[in-house]
Design a protein around this motif. Structure first.
Motif, mmCIF file in Angstrom:
data_model
loop_
_atom_site.group_PDB
_atom_site.id
_atom_site.type_symbol
_atom_site.label_atom_id
_atom_site.label_comp_id
_atom_site.label_asym_id
_atom_site.label_seq_id
_atom_site.Cartn_x
_atom_site.Cartn_y
_atom_site.Cartn_z
ATOM 1 N N ASN A 9 -10.617 7.927 -41.971
ATOM 2 C CA ASN A 9 -10.548 8.465 -43.330
ATOM 3 C C ASN A 9 -10.593 9.988 -43.308
ATOM 4 O O ASN A 9 -9.806 10.645 -44.008
ATOM 5 N N LEU A 13 -7.778 12.580 -44.747
ATOM 6 C CA LEU A 13 -8.071 13.637 -45.709
ATOM 7 C C LEU A 13 -7.739 15.016 -45.145
ATOM 8 O O LEU A 13 -7.344 15.916 -45.870
ATOM 9 N N SER A 14 -7.894 15.179 -43.833
ATOM 10 C CA SER A 14 -7.627 16.465 -43.196
ATOM 11 C C SER A 14 -6.176 16.590 -42.766
ATOM 12 O O SER A 14 -5.802 17.595 -42.156
ATOM 13 N N ARG A 15 -5.370 15.598 -43.089
ATOM 14 C CA ARG A 15 -3.954 15.593 -42.717
ATOM 15 C C ARG A 15 -3.785 15.747 -41.206
ATOM 16 O O ARG A 15 -2.966 16.525 -40.729
ATOM 17 N N VAL A 92 5.012 19.368 -45.958
ATOM 18 C CA VAL A 92 3.802 18.670 -46.383
ATOM 19 C C VAL A 92 4.086 17.571 -47.397
ATOM 20 O O VAL A 92 3.181 16.936 -47.905
#
Lengths: 98, 476
Positions: A9, A13-15, A92
């Motif tokens: 996870n 979230l931090s890509r 992105v």
């Protein structure tokens, strides 16, 4: 304690794209960090106010005035990659078009 | 089973300050990418954000206008997420301690007056803008907008239809424009709206599972997206399936909403108080000073236009739509004391001319005083309504004093009996056939004679006198 799902996870979230080896290693590392921090919970803090700030200063404002930076060009030079005056980064966009 | 829609809106209002919320870089729009940036905008290590006082003043202004409670002790929080248009890796916002809470917005939805609760208003910074190119596998960042101040206005789930949601949003836009804290332009992103939508069986008090719809950048899209989403949820519930709580993106091309899988949950943002920003203690005296300077609000103006100036509800809604119309109306009618005519001149002649020339109300080259004088000249029979339109054309083109225009161009109405009688006689002399027909009973020809006399006078004869004298002469 951390489980592998937590690391996954966090990576999402931090890509970050992590290999399964990296995930396993990070799970151990994050576990160790959390165990260390966990020690703090042994202290009884029920009578201690949260220390959101230590200097006691409040109400710091500036007037709504322009103060153009002289550093604009130097800031742009710091960018790892440019296209004209744009900063260029890896794509992105995700499958949602967001 | 019949369902009831339960809708709440989250609206981001972009504030029209000179500088950004936490630094002196310009918050104005520019075509040049990365022009309005400084070390704070870039979130460089060692920089410190310093709060723009105006942002707090604007938050107080909106909060007081919406009857909110004002929080005296305020703090900023960091909201973390990773996206390149947010260079620091977090957005500075307010979380558990928003500046305003528990307010309400009253507005008109067609014929009915509605009140929707305001849950909270908080201050935050905007993110930058990125342009994506899938072909070239890159995104281009422009940080001009990063750090531009926003107020997020969250409503209670009091809205019951798509139409009402659009009416609420229009009223909020009208309010921020009256308060002069934002231009409220939806297409340009000065007003951005997300909608929370859920359904429940009619009569049920408990809320159903909601979805959040993003990307609603026009009043029409807000309405269409909610209509679509309500229909989608009705179909799911009727088929016996549960609604999935999720964030959905509105696609204006297809008019549909679709699931966005990658949206963070609140806990993922790891909010915590921002140690870089000292707390704010908002003093009573500041709140009172802002309250004292609040303008009369749209709903009050609307009612006053009806009660004090005798306008119809429709006209009152048109004039009160924008503060600049109200100011113009009040100043012009002060001169001519004819509110109805003032309203008509604004809504038909002025709006018509602006539309025809593709210009904005703020670009008008004449003053409300001059419009008031023009209307007074009609009311005093100095000029006819028709001549007034000629005067207006010049007024619209280049401004000036209506009196001076009339004198210079010789447009003054002829109210001299004997001069008009001469013209009447001439008109009758040149049209003996029509005179005979009239005397044989063709009363409709009176209009023809009036036209002839007006032509002879180049439009400046008083029409009522022309009429009276014509009848006298035709009967003699």
């Amino acid at each position: 304690m951390t489980t592998k799902a937590n690391v996954e996870n966090l990576a999402t979230l931090s890509r970050l794209l992590l290999s399964s080896e990296e995930k396993a290693a990070l799970t151990q590392e994050v576990d160790a960090i959390l165990t260390y921090v966990e020690k703090l919970n042994e202290l009884d803090t029920s009578n201690v106010d949260p220390a959101r700030q230590v200097h006691g200063v409040k109400n710091v404002y500036r007037k709504d005035r322009l103060k153009a930076s002289q550093l604009r060009d130097r800031l742009l030079e710091l960018a790892p990659d440019r296209e004209g005056d744009f900063i260029r980064v890896p794509l992105v966009i995700n499958q949602d078009g967001e | 089973m019949d369902y009831e829609s339960v809708i709440g809106l989250e609206v981001h209002v972009q504030l029209s300050t000179e500088s950004k919320i936490f630094s002196g870089a310009s918050s104005h729009v520019t075509d040049k990418p990365n022009e309005h940036v400084d070390p704070v905008t870039f979130g460089l290590p060692g920089t410190l954000p310093v709060l723009n006082e105006k942002v707090v003043e604007f938050a107080l202004r909106l909060g007081l206008a919406l009857n909110c409670d004002i929080r005296r002790f305020n703090r900023f929080a960091r909201k973390h997420y990773f996206y390149p248009d947010l260079p620091k890796g977090y957005q500075i916002s307010q979380y558990e301690e928003p500046i305003c809470g528990h307010g309400r917005l009253q507005f008109r939805d067609g014929e009915v007056t509605r009140t929707v609760g305001i849950t909270r208003i908080h201050m935050e910074e905007d993110a930058g803008k990125s342009v994506h190119s899938a072909e070239r596998q890159c995104s281009l960042l422009d940080l001009n907008r990063a750090g531009v101040p926003l107020l997020e206005v969250v409503s209670e789930p009091d809205i019951r239809s798509a139409r009402e949601a659009a009416a609420y949003l229009r009223a909020l836009r009208q309010l921020v424009r009256y308060l002069e804290l934002s231009d409220g332009n939806m297409e340009e992103g000065s007003l951005r709206c997300d909608a929370n939508v859920s359904l429940r069986p009619k009569g049920e008090m408990k809320f159903g599972t909601r979805t959040e719809i993003k990307n609603l950048n026009s009043f029409r899209f807000v309405e269409r997206a909610i209509e679509y989403e309500v229909a989608r949820q009705v179909a799911i519930l009727k088929s016996g399936e549960p609604i999935v709580q999720e964030t959905r993106l509105f696609d204006s091309e297809s008019g549909t909403t679709r699931s966005m899988r990658s949206k963070e949950e609140s806990a993922d943002y790891r909010y915590f108080p921002d140690p870089d920003l000292p707390p704010l203690q908002i003093e009573e005296s500041w709140i009172n000073a802002v309250r004292a300077k609040l303008p009369t609000l749209p709903q009050e103006i609307f009612q006053s236009l009806i009660d004090d100036y005798g306008l119809s509800e429709y006209d009152a809604a048109v004039i009160s739509a924008e503060h600049e119309y109200v100011r113009f109306f009040l100043e012009a009618q002060e001169v001519c004391k004819n509110p109805k005519a003032t309203c008509n001149w604004i809504t038909s002649e002025i709006f018509g001319a602006l539309k025809q020339h593709g210009e904005q109300f703020s670009e008008l080259r004449f003053s409300p005083l001059q419009l008031g004088q023009l209307i007074a000249l009609i009311d005093q029979d100095v000029i006819s309504g028709k001549i007034a339109k000629t005067v207006f054309e010049e007024l619209y083109a280049s401004g000036g004093s209506p009196n001076e225009i009339i004198e210079r161009r010789g447009l003054k109405q002829i109210t001299d009996d004997s001069a008009i009688r001469e013209m009447v006689k001439e008109a009758l002399r040149s049209n003996p056939e029509q005179v005979a027909q009239f005397r044989e009973g063709n009363a409709k020809l009176l209009g023809f004679f009036v036209g002839q006399v007006m032509k002879l006078s180049k439009g400046s004869a008083n029409p009522k006198l022309v009429n009276d004298i014509l009848l006298e002469e035709l009967k003699s």
